[in-house]
Design a protein around this motif. Structure first.
Motif, PDB file in Angstrom:
ATOM      1  N   ASN A  76       0.991  -0.789  -0.166  1.00 41.36           N
ATOM      2  CA  ASN A  76      -0.107  -0.014   0.474  1.00 41.36           C
ATOM      3  C   ASN A  76       1.105   1.037  -0.086  1.00 41.36           C
ATOM      4  N   PRO A  77       0.952   2.003  -0.670  1.00 40.00           N
ATOM      5  CA  PRO A  77       1.815   2.823  -1.059  1.00 40.00           C
ATOM      6  C   PRO A  77       1.410   4.511   0.615  1.00 40.00           C
ATOM      7  N   GLN A  78       0.734   4.310   0.962  1.00 39.71           N
ATOM      8  CA  GLN A  78       0.384   5.158   1.738  1.00 39.71           C
ATOM      9  C   GLN A  78       1.086   4.227   3.235  1.00 39.71           C
ATOM     10  N   LEU A  79       2.063   3.071   2.822  1.00 40.32           N
ATOM     11  CA  LEU A  79       2.444   3.124   4.115  1.00 40.32           C
ATOM     12  C   LEU A  79       4.337   3.567   3.882  1.00 40.32           C
ATOM     13  N   TYR A  80       3.878   3.995   2.673  1.00 43.12           N
ATOM     14  CA  TYR A  80       5.357   4.990   2.519  1.00 43.12           C
ATOM     15  C   TYR A  80       4.804   6.334   3.491  1.00 43.12           C
ATOM     16  N   THR A  81       4.295   6.625   3.255  1.00 42.02           N
ATOM     17  CA  THR A  81       3.484   7.503   4.359  1.00 42.02           C
ATOM     18  C   THR A  81       3.997   7.231   5.647  1.00 42.02           C
ATOM     19  N   LYS A  82       3.606   6.668   6.194  1.00 41.58           N
ATOM     20  CA  LYS A  82       3.358   6.545   7.279  1.00 41.58           C
ATOM     21  C   LYS A  82       4.518   6.671   7.802  1.00 41.58           C
ATOM     22  N   GLU A  83       5.758   5.264   6.912  1.00 43.71           N
ATOM     23  CA  GLU A  83       6.615   5.007   7.598  1.00 43.71           C
ATOM     24  C   GLU A  83       7.685   5.527   7.577  1.00 43.71           C
ATOM     25  N   CYS A  84       8.062   7.486   6.772  1.00 42.89           N
ATOM     26  CA  CYS A  84       8.243   8.322   6.114  1.00 42.89           C
ATOM     27  C   CYS A  84       8.248   9.015   7.908  1.00 42.89           C
ATOM     28  N   LEU A  85       6.964   9.303   8.228  1.00 40.03           N
ATOM     29  CA  LEU A  85       6.765   9.805   9.717  1.00 40.03           C
ATOM     30  C   LEU A  85       7.536   9.294  10.535  1.00 40.03           C
ATOM     31  N   GLU A  86       7.422   8.203  10.919  1.00 38.56           N
ATOM     32  CA  GLU A  86       7.696   7.376  11.850  1.00 38.56           C
ATOM     33  C   GLU A  86       9.238   7.083  11.778  1.00 38.56           C
ATOM     34  N   ARG A  87      10.160   7.671  10.790  1.00 37.07           N
ATOM     35  CA  ARG A  87      10.897   7.918  10.651  1.00 37.07           C
ATOM     36  C   ARG A  87      11.651   9.296  11.318  1.00 37.07           C
ATOM     37  N   ALA A  88      11.223   9.955  10.858  1.00 33.78           N
ATOM     38  CA  ALA A  88      11.491  11.162  11.277  1.00 33.78           C
ATOM     39  C   ALA A  88      11.013  11.652  12.638  1.00 33.78           C
ATOM     40  N   LEU A  89       9.725  11.101  13.186  1.00 29.53           N
ATOM     41  CA  LEU A  89       9.718  11.245  14.574  1.00 29.53           C
ATOM     42  C   LEU A  89      11.131  10.555  15.509  1.00 29.53           C
TER      43      LEU A  89
END
Length: 135
Positions: A76-89
């Protein structure tokens, strides 16, 4: 901005439906269904033209290549956004920890230097605009 995407999404949904219907016509093709096949092919050409018109409205949108890799992998491409946010946090927490550590170090260093070099540290504090020695 969302209406641009809604418009594109609408055209894509119509296009996908026409492709699905074309697949049904082709899978059970009879000479009598030639007119329907031609009509669907014309709808597909029109649909591609409509999608191309939407492209002009979305020329300033960039999509990271990693999103396409997610799609190619069936994710799911929305996982990319989620993982980016988690990495940023996580990175934010690391940097915050380093900043806090550096602030504590600075405070302790100034305290210790004030004990060893009180006159020099008084000059330093006056240059920095600090009226009182740190506690």
């Amino acid at each position: 901005m969302a209406e641009k995407f809604d418009h594109l999404e609408e055209h894509l949904e119509k296009f996908v439906e026409n492709i699905r219907q074309l697949g049904i016509i082709v899978s059970d093709f009879q000479p009598s269904s030639q007119a329907g096949l031609n009509q669907k092919l014309n709808f597909i050409v029109t649909g591609l033209q409509d999608i191309d018109k939407c492209r002009q409205q979305l020329h300033d949108i960039t999509v990271p290549l990693e999103v396409f890799e997610y799609i190619d992998q069936g994710r799911n491409p929305q996982l990319y956004t989620k993982e980016c946010l988690e990495r940023a946090l996580a990175r934010n927490e690391q940097v915050k920890g380093k900043i806090d550590t550096m602030k504590k170090f600075k405070s302790l260093l100034i305290q210790e230097l004030s004990k060893v070099f009180p006159e020099d540290m008084a000059k330093y504090r006056s240059i920095r605009g600090e009226d009182h020695p740190p506690s």
